[in-house]
Motif scaffolding. Structure first.
Motif, short mmCIF file in Angstrom:
data_model
loop_
_atom_site.label_atom_id
_atom_site.label_comp_id
_atom_site.label_asym_id
_atom_site.label_seq_id
_atom_site.Cartn_x
_atom_site.Cartn_y
_atom_site.Cartn_z
N VAL A 116 0.65 -1.53 -0.22
CA VAL A 116 -0.11 -0.24 -0.13
C VAL A 116 1.13 1.20 0.10
O VAL A 116 2.23 1.01 -0.18
CB VAL A 116 -0.82 0.21 1.49
N GLN A 129 -9.40 6.32 3.27
CA GLN A 129 -9.84 5.65 1.94
C GLN A 129 -8.67 5.45 0.96
O GLN A 129 -9.37 3.90 0.72
CB GLN A 129 -9.74 7.15 0.99
N ALA A 130 -7.84 4.75 0.67
CA ALA A 130 -6.40 4.14 -0.05
C ALA A 130 -6.44 2.42 1.50
O ALA A 130 -6.44 1.41 0.72
CB ALA A 130 -5.47 5.15 0.23
N ALA A 132 -8.16 0.98 2.89
CA ALA A 132 -9.59 0.70 3.39
C ALA A 132 -9.49 0.09 2.27
O ALA A 132 -10.22 -0.96 2.30
CB ALA A 132 -10.31 1.78 3.39
N LYS A 133 -9.41 -0.09 1.11
CA LYS A 133 -9.45 -0.05 -0.16
C LYS A 133 -8.51 -1.34 -0.68
O LYS A 133 -7.90 -2.35 -2.03
CB LYS A 133 -9.49 0.30 -1.74
N SER A 134 -7.25 -1.26 0.36
CA SER A 134 -5.82 -1.91 0.03
C SER A 134 -6.24 -3.26 0.35
O SER A 134 -7.41 -3.93 1.35
CB SER A 134 -4.58 -1.66 1.52
N GLU A 135 -6.13 -4.30 -0.06
CA GLU A 135 -6.35 -6.08 -0.72
C GLU A 135 -5.65 -6.51 0.94
O GLU A 135 -4.02 -6.45 1.35
CB GLU A 135 -5.63 -6.61 -1.63
#
Length: 336
Positions: A116, A129-130, A132-135
């Motif tokens: 990330v 926000q970034a 929260a989208k991390s795999e």
């Protein structure tokens, strides 16, 4: 009797040869078996759970139509016992993998690695926000402040205190382990920048340096201008002039900012409106890079007090209001 024994041995020799040849052939088959490429054309997940054996793993791969003849694994393990020593975890199957490369990866515990990127110049809210989208990254509640508390910081003000960088992690790691590394890196860089600061710096603490560095980060489109932007702010602070920098106004506007700043916005009295307040805003407004930290600590030796954008990422710097107004007329008012 001797003749019978000789005849018996003579009859067994071909049989022994056949057995040997068959054994050699089968060993060779096992070697070829583990060299087979997996039948996949994209990255696939492989979750090795506790209790999974190498035989069950091979059966799973065959069920997914990725390999054939999984029954051979039990003989392969007899040939290479170390193959049975696999480690649980989250792995990835990659196009081009062979059964041998997969077995080696799970034996050595080489789990899948994710990343990330926390981008410089972004705010905590944008980073959240970034993240929260991390795999495969476990994000909790108020993670930034939880890291601050774990490090004895009870301010509740995480903005600017975390270092922008690309961080690597394993599946299902807690985001706080990533943020702790980010926090440690910022603390180290800030300490180094403050220790090497210019003796003529108009700042009183490392936190003030962090605030100025965050503004420099937002104001500069060209790295080579950081020292000059830093000089403008340092010169203004020494003279008791207000910073009058748009990024602080934008930060103070929060969700109300839609891409433009109006005269009304510039007149609004907020804690971050540096057109209205003296000195620094109360907190950083973004995550500064290491370059901005050191630029803030060591401003260029110039007498500039103003700068205005050329609209190409660069700025015109001026020492007097007259020269500044001329530059504004040329690059901003005519543009409008």
């Amino acid at each position: 009797m001797k003749t019978i024994t000789t005849r018996l041995l003579a009859s067994l020799i071909p049989l022994f040869a056949v057995v040997c040849l068959s054994g050699y052939w089968f060993v060779n088959e096992l070697i070829v078996f583990q060299k087979q490429a997996l039948q996949l054309d994209q990255v696939e997940p492989l979750n090795v759970e506790p209790g999974t054996s190498i035989i069950k793993l091979a059966q799973h791969l065959e069920q997914q139509a990725l390999i054939t003849d999984s029954w051979k694994v039990k003989y392969l393990v007899k040939l290479e016992p170390k193959l049975a020593q696999i480690k649980t975890g989250y792995y990835q199957l990659i196009p081009g993998d062979t059964l041998e490369s997969v077995f080696k990866r799970v034996r050595l515990g080489q789990e899948a690695v994710f990343s990330v990127t926390l981008i410089e110049g972004k705010s905590i809210k944008e980073w959240q926000q970034a993240l929260a989208k991390s795999e495969r990254l476990i994000v909790g509640h108020d993670d930034f402040n939880q890291v601050l508390l774990a490090n004895g910081d009870t301010s509740g003000l995480p903005e600017g205190k975390f270092y922008p960088e690309t961080f690597h992690y394993h599946a299902d790691d807690n985001v706080q382990t990533v943020l702790q590394r980010s926090f440690d890196m910022m603390q180290m860089s800030l300490k180094q920048a403050w220790a090497g600061r210019d003796k003529d710096l108009a700042l009183n603490s490392p936190y003030e340096l962090l605030i100025i560095a965050s503004i420099i980060e937002k104001e500069t489109g060209k790295p080579e201008e950081r020292d000059w932007v830093s000089a403008v702010f340092n010169n203004r602070l020494k003279k008791g002039m207000r910073l009058q920098t748009d990024p602080t106004v934008i930060y103070g506007m929060g969700e109300r900012y839609k891409g433009n700043i109006t005269r009304k916005d510039l007149r609004e009295a907020t804690a971050f409106n540096t057109y209205k307040i003296d000195g620094l805003p109360p907190t950083p407004i973004a995550a500064p890079s290491r370059a901005s930290l050191f630029a803030a600590a060591n401003p260029a030796k110039v007498n500039y007090l103003y700068f205005v954008s050329r609209n190409d990422g660069s700025h015109v710097f001026s020492a007097t209001l007259k020269a500044h107004n001329k530059a504004v007329n040329e690059f901003q008012r005519k543009r409008k």
